[in-house]
Write an enzyme that holds these catalytic residues in place. Structure first.
Site, mmCIF file in Angstrom:
data_model
loop_
_atom_site.group_PDB
_atom_site.id
_atom_site.type_symbol
_atom_site.label_atom_id
_atom_site.label_comp_id
_atom_site.label_asym_id
_atom_site.label_seq_id
_atom_site.Cartn_x
_atom_site.Cartn_y
_atom_site.Cartn_z
ATOM 1 N N HIS A 1 15.807 51.235 -23.222
ATOM 2 C CA HIS A 1 14.543 51.245 -23.985
ATOM 3 C C HIS A 1 13.403 51.846 -23.169
ATOM 4 C CE1 HIS A 1 16.606 48.228 -26.588
ATOM 5 N NE2 HIS A 1 17.023 47.757 -25.417
ATOM 6 N N SER B 1 -1.435 76.681 -16.556
ATOM 7 C CA SER B 1 -2.262 76.652 -17.755
ATOM 8 C C SER B 1 -3.329 77.734 -17.649
ATOM 9 C CB SER B 1 -2.924 75.279 -17.879
ATOM 10 O OG SER B 1 -4.121 75.373 -18.626
ATOM 11 N N LYS C 1 -2.869 72.586 -13.454
ATOM 12 C CA LYS C 1 -1.638 72.283 -14.180
ATOM 13 C C LYS C 1 -0.407 72.991 -13.635
ATOM 14 C CE LYS C 1 -0.991 70.159 -17.431
ATOM 15 N NZ LYS C 1 -1.303 70.360 -18.850
ATOM 16 N N GLU D 1 11.003 72.008 -21.481
ATOM 17 C CA GLU D 1 10.458 71.846 -22.839
ATOM 18 C C GLU D 1 11.072 72.867 -23.803
ATOM 19 O OE1 GLU D 1 5.976 70.438 -22.601
ATOM 20 O OE2 GLU D 1 6.395 71.995 -21.144
#
Ligand code: ARG
Length: 462
Positions: free
Chosen positions: A155, A276, A282, A289
């Protein structure tokens, strides 16, 4: 003039011609199309349908076309519709009327069924190598992290301590199943459809078994209607690819989480992450992804094929021309993902201290405290209850289990002695889980040895 022009009194409408053509995407099978035609011509000569001289001129012509296509010297035309008729047109242009004999006892329906199978066979060989390379990378990284303690989760809550090696080897097992499924898909793919003709085979005395052997197929299709109508192999591949991508996507999800400041379990190499355009600080896990994102795209390819085929009466229907883009997209996507995923993983830095610290927090040793009490004779359910109360006390007082002093432990249960401290050390918790399948370093070491042997065996079977 169309190769099928005889029955038509008018030219094909331009938009219809464009709409109908598949050359824009099936040209990538030109090598396989020529390979199949060469085997077909060789067989026609063996059966006395072509003379040996005719066979030789046809084959030489096809080989020249293959060479010229590879060198970019020939341009495909939409007017010739698809790869099969483009190549036949090139052949006739090159060797004259003899080129028109090649299509004897063959239809584009069995031809395309053959080409896609040959193409997929070649691609499966490449994809198989890429899967094995990822398996090898996992073994390599796992071997360095047999003792790297990290929290295992259920979980997404810290559950029990494991090691990074054990965690990574879970992915090895997924990929091992993927490899088995890929080999299974390849086995069923290796059935030769040529000789099925348009749908009802042919009256010419073809030697299908000769062609089978020439092309390295295991068997010939047993029913001509099925031979031209079957696209199960493409569906199986996309289904295989979907499961593989699901595994890569889960792995990506973990990499994305682990590279966040919040987890900080992993640092991606600068070469395998991106920045970024506005936020100078970043460093983003774009590869992981994109792999996660492209998983949806491969599922889409599978659904495209399943939906494409579900309502088709026997035998060939033009709908089936739509199989190629979905199949090719799944192949391309899986290859691209695997190609970049493996080096991304190999160049990642695992933050061992951070993982160990996380494993020490979150009461990941609570089950072991309960197990300790069971060893002292307490029934497990009662031990669970006692430890639950200890944990609640620790939470209220901002303590971990090993920070509780012995007197306090004894208030919860007189069965607890001073030996509890080494017993609930997270390293000890991992080390005692030695049964097969467990995370203890010695067990995972043995698992790695077995995995290495398996890898070498399947590499040889390649
Ligand atoms: N381009 C076609 C395809 O990909 C080849 C088979 C065409 N057959 C036909 N009967 N029109 O499916």
């Amino acid at each position: 003039m169309k190769l099928w022009g005889g029955r038509f009194a008018k030219q094909t409408d331009k938009l219809t011609e464009d709409f109908n053509a598949s050359i824009a995407f099936d040209s990538r099978m030109y090598q396989q199309d020529i390979q199949g035609s060469i085997a077909h011509a060789a067989m026609l000569a063996r059966q006395g349908i072509l003379s040996e001289a005719e066979r030789d001129r046809i084959i030489a012509g096809l080989e020249e076309i293959r060479q010229e296509l590879a060198e970019g010297k020939l341009g495909f035309s939409v007017a010739a519709e698809d790869v099969h008729m483009n190549i036949e047109t090139f052949l006739t242009a090159k060797i004259g009327d003899l080129g028109k004999k090649l299509h004897t006892a063959r239809s584009r329906n069995d031809q395309v069924a053959l080409d896609v199978r040959l193409y997929l066979r070649d691609e499966i060989a490449t994809v198989r190598e890429l899967v094995l390379a990822l398996e090898k990378a996992l073994l390599q990284i796992a071997a360095q992290h047999l003792e790297t303690i990290m929290p295992g989760y259920t979980h997404l809550q810290r559950a029990q301590p494991v090691t990074l090696a054990h965690h990574l080897m879970a992915y090895f097992e997924m990929l091992r199943r993927d490899l088995g499924r890929l080999d299974d898909c390849r086995r069923r793919l290796m059935s030769l459809p040529l000789g099925s003709g348009a749908l009802a085979a042919t009256g010419f005395p073809l030697d299908r078994d000769f062609v089978r052997e020439q092309l390295g197929f295991a068997e010939i299709t047993r029913n001509s209607l099925d031979g031209v109508s079957d696209r199960d192999f493409a569906i199986e591949f996309c289904s295989w690819a979907s499961i593989l991508m699901m595994h890569l996507s889960r792995f990506s999800e973990e990499i994305i989480m682990w590279s966040s400041e919040e987890f900080s379990f992993l640092t991606l190499d600068d070469g395998f992450s991106t920045g970024s355009s506005i936020m100078p600080q970043k460093k983003n896990p774009d590869i992981a992804e994109l792999v996660r994102g492209k998983t949806g795209r491969v599922y889409g390819d599978l659904i495209t094929l399943l939906t494409l085929m579900k309502g088709l009466p026997l035998a060939y229907n033009k709908d089936m021309q739509e199989d190629k883009e979905a199949l090719f997209d799944a192949i391309d996507t899986v290859k691209k993902c695997l190609l970049v995923f493996t080096p991304m993983l190999l160049t990642s830095q695992f933050n061992v201290d951070r993982m160990a610290r996380a494993a020490r927090g979150g009461f990941t040793n609570a089950t072991d405290l309960a197990d300790y009490l069971v060893n002292q004779g307490l029934p497990f359910r009662d031990a669970h209850e006692v430890v639950g109360r200890v944990v609640r006390y620790c939470i209220d007082n901002h303590l971990s289990l090993d920070e509780l002093d012995l007197a306090k432990f004894k208030e919860f249960s007189p069965l607890i002695g001073a030996d509890i401290y080494p017993y609930i050390d997270v390293k000890a918790c991992v080390a005692r889980r030695r049964i097969p399948g467990g995370p203890a370093p010695e067990t995972v070491q043995a698992a790695l040895a077995e995995a290495g042997q398996w890898l070498r065996r399947v590499e040889d079977e390649g």
